[in-house]
Scaffold this motif. Structure first.
Motif, mmCIF file in Angstrom:
data_model
loop_
_atom_site.group_PDB
_atom_site.id
_atom_site.type_symbol
_atom_site.label_atom_id
_atom_site.label_comp_id
_atom_site.label_asym_id
_atom_site.label_seq_id
_atom_site.Cartn_x
_atom_site.Cartn_y
_atom_site.Cartn_z
ATOM 1 N N ASP A 224 -3.393 11.028 15.441
ATOM 2 C CA ASP A 224 -4.563 11.556 16.839
ATOM 3 C C ASP A 224 -2.914 11.977 17.901
ATOM 4 N N ASP A 225 -3.210 12.801 18.785
ATOM 5 C CA ASP A 225 -1.981 12.920 19.585
ATOM 6 C C ASP A 225 -2.956 11.292 20.757
ATOM 7 N N SER A 226 -4.021 11.348 21.152
ATOM 8 C CA SER A 226 -4.555 10.518 21.824
ATOM 9 C C SER A 226 -4.141 8.944 22.018
ATOM 10 N N ILE A 227 -3.735 8.467 20.224
ATOM 11 C CA ILE A 227 -3.277 6.981 20.076
ATOM 12 C C ILE A 227 -2.337 7.119 19.977
ATOM 13 N N ASP A 228 -1.854 5.501 21.218
ATOM 14 C CA ASP A 228 -0.539 5.035 20.843
ATOM 15 C C ASP A 228 -0.145 4.299 20.341
ATOM 16 N N VAL A 229 0.881 4.248 19.702
ATOM 17 C CA VAL A 229 1.282 3.647 18.053
ATOM 18 C C VAL A 229 3.214 3.984 18.149
ATOM 19 N N THR A 230 3.287 2.976 18.011
ATOM 20 C CA THR A 230 5.085 2.899 17.769
ATOM 21 C C THR A 230 5.009 1.547 16.581
ATOM 22 N N SER A 231 6.564 2.096 16.093
ATOM 23 C CA SER A 231 6.998 1.010 15.057
ATOM 24 C C SER A 231 7.604 0.431 15.824
ATOM 25 N N VAL A 232 8.253 -1.111 15.300
ATOM 26 C CA VAL A 232 9.227 -1.994 15.990
ATOM 27 C C VAL A 232 9.642 -2.594 15.146
ATOM 28 N N ASP A 233 10.645 -2.763 15.197
ATOM 29 C CA ASP A 233 11.469 -4.156 14.597
ATOM 30 C C ASP A 233 10.751 -5.524 14.871
ATOM 31 N N GLU A 234 9.982 -6.825 13.544
ATOM 32 C CA GLU A 234 9.720 -7.544 13.642
ATOM 33 C C GLU A 234 10.925 -9.142 14.075
ATOM 34 N N ASN A 235 11.806 -8.316 14.100
ATOM 35 C CA ASN A 235 12.803 -9.912 14.911
ATOM 36 C C ASN A 235 12.323 -9.681 16.289
ATOM 37 N N GLN A 236 11.948 -9.066 17.109
ATOM 38 C CA GLN A 236 11.401 -8.898 18.298
ATOM 39 C C GLN A 236 9.871 -9.839 18.494
ATOM 40 N N TYR A 237 9.557 -10.292 17.675
ATOM 41 C CA TYR A 237 7.983 -10.370 17.965
ATOM 42 C C TYR A 237 8.199 -11.978 18.797
ATOM 43 N N THR A 238 9.807 -12.693 18.904
ATOM 44 C CA THR A 238 9.815 -13.407 19.871
ATOM 45 C C THR A 238 9.559 -13.378 20.912
ATOM 46 N N THR A 239 10.572 -12.374 21.463
ATOM 47 C CA THR A 239 10.708 -12.022 22.776
ATOM 48 C C THR A 239 10.099 -10.373 23.698
ATOM 49 N N SER A 240 9.393 -9.639 22.645
ATOM 50 C CA SER A 240 8.497 -9.030 23.279
ATOM 51 C C SER A 240 7.221 -9.333 23.474
ATOM 52 N N SER A 241 6.978 -8.718 24.959
ATOM 53 C CA SER A 241 6.131 -8.764 25.850
ATOM 54 C C SER A 241 4.306 -8.251 25.389
ATOM 55 N N ASP A 242 4.220 -7.464 24.392
ATOM 56 C CA ASP A 242 4.213 -6.905 23.970
ATOM 57 C C ASP A 242 3.094 -6.868 21.793
ATOM 58 N N ALA A 243 1.939 -6.479 21.771
ATOM 59 C CA ALA A 243 1.289 -6.937 20.831
ATOM 60 C C ALA A 243 2.137 -6.574 19.878
ATOM 61 N N ILE A 244 2.213 -6.687 18.507
ATOM 62 C CA ILE A 244 2.739 -6.404 16.995
ATOM 63 C C ILE A 244 1.511 -7.045 16.012
ATOM 64 N N ALA A 245 1.585 -5.441 15.714
ATOM 65 C CA ALA A 245 0.716 -5.751 13.910
ATOM 66 C C ALA A 245 0.529 -6.024 13.046
ATOM 67 N N TYR A 246 0.669 -6.510 12.495
ATOM 68 C CA TYR A 246 0.932 -6.468 11.099
ATOM 69 C C TYR A 246 -0.488 -6.955 10.465
ATOM 70 N N LEU A 247 0.278 -6.693 8.318
ATOM 71 C CA LEU A 247 -0.847 -7.125 8.146
ATOM 72 C C LEU A 247 -1.028 -7.981 7.074
ATOM 73 N N VAL A 248 -1.498 -9.120 6.794
ATOM 74 C CA VAL A 248 -1.081 -10.356 6.270
ATOM 75 C C VAL A 248 -3.242 -10.525 5.029
ATOM 76 N N ASN A 249 -3.089 -11.378 4.184
ATOM 77 C CA ASN A 249 -3.628 -11.510 3.705
ATOM 78 C C ASN A 249 -4.077 -12.844 3.714
ATOM 79 N N ASN A 250 -6.105 -12.879 2.888
ATOM 80 C CA ASN A 250 -6.871 -14.071 3.275
ATOM 81 C C ASN A 250 -6.033 -15.800 3.180
ATOM 82 N N ALA A 251 -4.747 -15.379 2.228
ATOM 83 C CA ALA A 251 -4.611 -16.936 2.433
ATOM 84 C C ALA A 251 -3.018 -17.071 3.077
#
Length: 448
Positions: free
Chosen positions: A9-36
């Motif tokens: 819905d329009d109230s949610i702020d979601v963007t996609s970013v390239d994971e290469n920015q992990y080390t420089t971005s000041s934003d929290a970037i979410a990703y999927l991971v399993n229990n291992a």
């Protein structure tokens, strides 16, 4: 793999970013991971019913509460197959269910678990690997998604029709067979009295080689006549083992020329990993075992190679797992493969399934293969030809300390020291499984 994500819905702020920015971005970037700790892909084998335990993780603590869920998205698999020239089939969507949402709390960098659950069907084949492709969709909250790692492929094998070798303690016995001398069918001769299970879980065919072709300038897989005979006659020598639930892994060893498992340039490693996939596909093998021995490394490194290093060995293991996420990658804790660094941000213990100690080695391998669970660490390996045995107390300590694997090398009922070999396997049955070894006294001679 690529995926594009939109908000519900329009109230949610979601963007996609390239994971290469992990080390420089000041934003929290979410990703999927399993229990291992595996990102991107995971392999699950199941009987009747199975599940994958997934989490939504973030590169930084979330600035607000986030609720997200997983959805089945077949386009993720189509993109993967196109990119990797593979033909993996979809796991039937109607057999998959998602039991809960991700709840990522403000100030946290990892959600609670969400389960992907799936069930067997008569339409599924035990000889095939299927894929459950999923993507994450944010329902509420504000967080950025990694474009690549907000999709995930769960590779699935339904083994409901195949007997299980799994024992109550969960420990795996790896039999590394010197197939120049010994028929691999001898692994069928040893079972446990109470459970009836085979003693052996994984059989390594030791060994194929990594070789260099001077005419083409390429690295290739070489099988000596003994290895090739077994592979060409897999219905006789390998299928009976797999029909009992054992895994068949092909060893890869240097062969006295410039090529080895620890000196391939990145692109050379990628190409060689694809050749290994062709070999595994052709002969229905369950994985690869890399061993850094017997190569004649050159200095300076020729074109297509680098100076031998643990980083290059780790790159090869990574590329093999990328090429074959549904198969095992095993490394000998010796030479350059004794300790493997991260590759492309992934810990080596997430793409190497088993770290197998040299004979007698007993140290924890967490620092050698970061991210590897204790279940993948093979301690106190034994060498049955030269008589490198281990004490019962070592087996007891290994089990009590939670380590999950043990390797025996060169088991052969026709060696003069077989009584001592059998004694070692009796100790394994007793100390690791609280059981009694049964030897059927019907060994298989080398008949080729």
């Amino acid at each position: 793999m690529m995926g594009f994500f939109t908000a519900c819905d329009d109230s949610i702020d979601v963007t996609s970013v390239d994971e290469n920015q992990y080390t420089t971005s000041s934003d929290a970037i979410a990703y999927l991971v399993n229990n291992a700790g595996n990102r991107g892909t995971a392999m699950v084998e199941f009987r009747n019913q199975g599940q994958a335990e997934m989490y939504l993780a973030s590169s930084k603590n979330a600035e607000s509460d986030v609720v997200a869920n997983l959805k089945f998205d077949e386009e993720v698999l189509h993109a993967y197959n196109d990119e990797n020239s593979t033909e993996y089939e979809l796991f039937p969507k109607e057999l998959v269910s998602f039991n809960s949402d991700f709840q990522l709390k403000k100030g946290s960098n990892k959600s609670g678990k969400a389960l992907v659950q799936f069930a067997t069907s008569d339409a599924l084949s035990a000889q095939k690997t299927y894929v459950i492709p999923v993507r994450v969709e944010v329902k509420s909250g504000s967080i950025k998604l990694s474009e690549k790692e907000s999709v995930y492929l769960i590779f699935v094998k339904d083994l409901s029709t195949i007997p299980t070798v799994d024992k109550a303690s969960g420990i795996k016995i790896i039999s590394c067979m010197e197939v120049n001398d010994t028929n691999p069918l001898n692994n069928l001769c040893f079972t446990l009295k109470e459970s009836g299970k085979p003693l052996i879980d994984i059989v390594i065919l030791f060994s194929a080689n990594i070789n260099y072709n001077n005419e083409t300038g390429k690295v290739y897989v070489y099988n000596n006549p003994n290895v090739q005979h077994i592979l060409d006659n897999r219905e006789k020598y390998l299928k009976p083992l797999q029909d009992r639930g054992m895994k068949i892994v092909l060893g890869i060893l240097g062969n006295h020329d410039r090529a080895g498992v620890s000196n391939l340039a990145d692109e050379t490693a990628r190409v060689f990993a694809q050749e290994l996939k062709v070999v595994c596909d052709s002969y229905h093998l369950d994985g690869i075992f890399v061993d850094d021995e017997y190569s004649a490394y050159q200095n300076p490194a020729p074109v297509g190679f680098v100076s031998p290093s643990s980083a290059a060995a780790s790159r090869l293991c990574f590329e093999v797992k990328q090429a074959m996420p549904d198969r095992l990658v095993c490394a000998y804790a010796y030479g350059s493969t004794s300790s493997l660094p991260d590759i492309d941000g992934q810990q080596s213990g997430t793409f190497v399934d088993y770290g197998i100690h040299d004979y007698g080695g007993s140290s924890d391998l967490s620092s050698n293969y970061p991210g590897m669970p204790k279940s993948g660490m093979a301690l106190y390996s034994q060498e049955f030809n030269r008589g490198y045995w281990t004490a019962d107390s070592n087996l007891e300590n290994m089990r009590n300390d939670g380590y999950g694997s043990h390797m025996i090398f060169a088991m052969d009922p026709f060696r003069d020291n077989f009584d001592r070999q059998k004694q070692a396997m009796e100790s394994i049955a007793d100390k690791l499984f609280d059981d009694e070894l049964v030897y059927d006294e019907k060994p298989f001679k080398k008949d080729w």
